[in-house]
Write an enzyme that holds these catalytic residues in place. Structure first.
Site, PDB file in Angstrom:
ATOM      1  N   ASP A   1       4.881 -10.721   4.293  1.00 27.46           N
ATOM      2  CA  ASP A   1       4.875 -11.315   5.628  1.00 27.46           C
ATOM      3  C   ASP A   1       5.688 -12.597   5.657  1.00 27.46           C
ATOM      4  OD1 ASP A   1       3.569  -9.848   7.567  1.00 27.46           O
ATOM      5  OD2 ASP A   1       1.586 -10.684   7.118  1.00 27.46           O
TER       6      ASP A   1
ATOM      7  N   ASP B   1       0.003 -12.315   5.614  1.00 29.63           N
ATOM      8  CA  ASP B   1      -0.337 -13.734   5.760  1.00 29.63           C
ATOM      9  C   ASP B   1      -1.834 -13.897   6.046  1.00 29.63           C
ATOM     10  OD1 ASP B   1      -0.274 -12.787   8.351  1.00 29.63           O
ATOM     11  OD2 ASP B   1       1.005 -14.395   9.139  1.00 29.63           O
ATOM     12  N   SER B   2      -2.555 -12.778   6.154  1.00 29.22           N
ATOM     13  CA  SER B   2      -4.023 -12.834   6.174  1.00 29.22           C
ATOM     14  C   SER B   2      -4.531 -13.515   4.903  1.00 29.22           C
ATOM     15  CB  SER B   2      -4.610 -11.422   6.304  1.00 29.22           C
ATOM     16  OG  SER B   2      -4.048 -10.549   5.335  1.00 29.22           O
TER      17      SER B   2
ATOM     18  N   GLU C   1      -0.938  -3.278  15.921  1.00 27.94           N
ATOM     19  CA  GLU C   1      -2.279  -3.850  15.717  1.00 27.94           C
ATOM     20  C   GLU C   1      -3.036  -3.931  17.035  1.00 27.94           C
ATOM     21  OE1 GLU C   1      -2.581  -7.340  13.241  1.00 27.94           O
ATOM     22  OE2 GLU C   1      -4.699  -7.624  13.759  1.00 27.94           O
TER      23      GLU C   1
ATOM     24  N   GLU D   1       6.390 -10.739  12.962  1.00 24.65           N
ATOM     25  CA  GLU D   1       5.692 -10.411  14.201  1.00 24.65           C
ATOM     26  C   GLU D   1       6.598 -10.604  15.406  1.00 24.65           C
ATOM     27  OE1 GLU D   1       1.994 -12.595  14.449  1.00 24.65           O
ATOM     28  OE2 GLU D   1       1.309 -11.836  12.503  1.00 24.65           O
TER      29      GLU D   1
ATOM     30  N   LYS E   1       7.960  -8.427   6.555  1.00 28.95           N
ATOM     31  CA  LYS E   1       7.382  -8.078   7.854  1.00 28.95           C
ATOM     32  C   LYS E   1       7.388  -9.329   8.718  1.00 28.95           C
ATOM     33  CE  LYS E   1       2.759  -7.144   8.486  1.00 28.95           C
ATOM     34  NZ  LYS E   1       2.341  -8.219   9.393  1.00 28.95           N
TER      35      LYS E   1
HETATM   36  O1  KIV Z   1      -1.513 -10.219   7.396  1.00 27.84           O
HETATM   37  C1  KIV Z   1      -1.950  -9.067   7.368  1.00 27.84           C
HETATM   38  O2  KIV Z   1      -2.813  -8.712   6.553  1.00 27.84           O
HETATM   39  C2  KIV Z   1      -1.420  -8.108   8.330  1.00 27.84           C
HETATM   40  C3  KIV Z   1      -2.120  -6.802   8.473  1.00 27.84           C
HETATM   41  C4  KIV Z   1      -3.438  -6.990   9.068  1.00 27.84           C
HETATM   42  C5  KIV Z   1      -1.299  -5.807   9.199  1.00 27.84           C
HETATM   43  O3  KIV Z   1      -0.469  -8.393   8.989  1.00 27.84           O
END
Ligand code: KIV
Length: 278
Positions: free
Chosen positions: A88, A49-50, A186, A120, A118
């Site tokens: 994510d 989600d970055s 992280e 959190e 993924k």
């Molecule tokens: O969103 C992302 O890119 C991440 C990584 C930094 C692990 O969760």
């Protein structure tokens, strides 16, 4: 193709089986061309989600939506032949209840073709992780600094220092017991990340978590020098593509203004000469 991945698309049990073996190599990817680059060398392409900050100019990951993750997830899956896509779950798509998480995770898998998600959170997400894994959704967990909680954490700080280590270890044990097939650590201090890695039977994938993890992940645009708005200590730049692109665009602009581009070789003749193609 990664030297250590199987001669077929990688799946969550392959990642689980890599515990303690050659380190897992993970990069983010958000598009088909990016995924092709990652596929050639990595085990996992993380549709992080970055993407919200890197490609959409958002100030944090909180504004990322299901629609964005579905769009980028489909784009990435098209570019992969061996590496495994992990998508994510965006903020607000899973925290309310296990049923909400299942509904959105099922959409991400069914509508993109990615084999895993993924999310959190540690102990407080264990029930949800168990609910998903029992229903056919492989889950990579993400603990330590969890960027979707930036407002409650009070910034993008190291997590697990100064007596906080026990709670990160408890998170790691809880998500493993719930059935996660791997976990991102992280911004966790290196010693603590090492102790978690030793204790867990599932692979740990570090970002700013030091040398002892079972694998490493970076944001593709950070390590290529394409995203330069800020640079955390844990990012190593393997290329300066942003600077190279800036120089190339400056050359182009100067040549257009000086009428030095295009030249005859870039143009089409009015009459096609025999034996020529264009
Ligand atoms: O969103 C992302 O890119 C991440 C990584 C930094 C692990 O969760």
């Amino acid at each position: 193709m990664s030297a250590t991945s199987p001669a077929r698309p990688v799946l969550p049990p392959d990642i689980r089986a890599r515990k303690g073996q050659t380190p897992l190599v993970v990069l983010t990817a958000y598009t088909t061309p990016g995924a092709r680059l990652v596929d050639a060398h990595c085990d996992i392409a993380l549709v992080g989600d970055s993407v919200g900050m890197v490609l959409h100019g958002l100030p944090s990951t909180l504004g990322v939506t299901m629609e964005m993750m579905l769009l980028h997830g489909r784009s990435v899956v098209k570019g992969l032949s061996r590496a495994m896509a992990v998508i994510d779950m965006p903020f607000g798509s899973y925290e309310e209840s296990p049923a909400q998480a299942y509904r959105n995770a099922a959409r991400l898998l069914a509508e993109t073709g990615a084999p895993a998600v993924k999310l959190e959170g540690g102990m407080h997400m264990a029930e949800t992780i168990a609910f998903l894994t029992k229903r056919g959704v492989p889950v990579m967990a993400h603990i330590g600094l969890t960027p979707q909680s930036v407002n409650t954490l009070g910034g993008y700080k190291v997590v697990g220092r100064d007596g906080e280590g026990d709670s990160v270890m408890a998170d790691a044990l809880a998500i493993e017991a719930a059935g996660a097939f791997s976990v991102v650590l992280e911004k966790v201090p290196m010693g603590l990340a090492g102790r978690i890695t030793q204790r867990l039977a599932i692979p740990t994938i570090g970002i700013g978590a030091g040398i002892h993890c079972d694998g490493q992940v970076l944001v593709l645009d950070d390590m290529l020098g394409l995203f330069t708005e800020f640079r955390p200590k844990f990012v190593k730049r393997y290329a300066e593509l942003g600077a190279a692109a800036d120089a190339a665009i400056a050359d182009y602009a100067a040549e257009v203004r000086a009428r030095a581009f295009p030249k005859e070789e870039h143009a089409f003749a009015d009459v096609l000469a025999k034996g020529t193609k264009s």
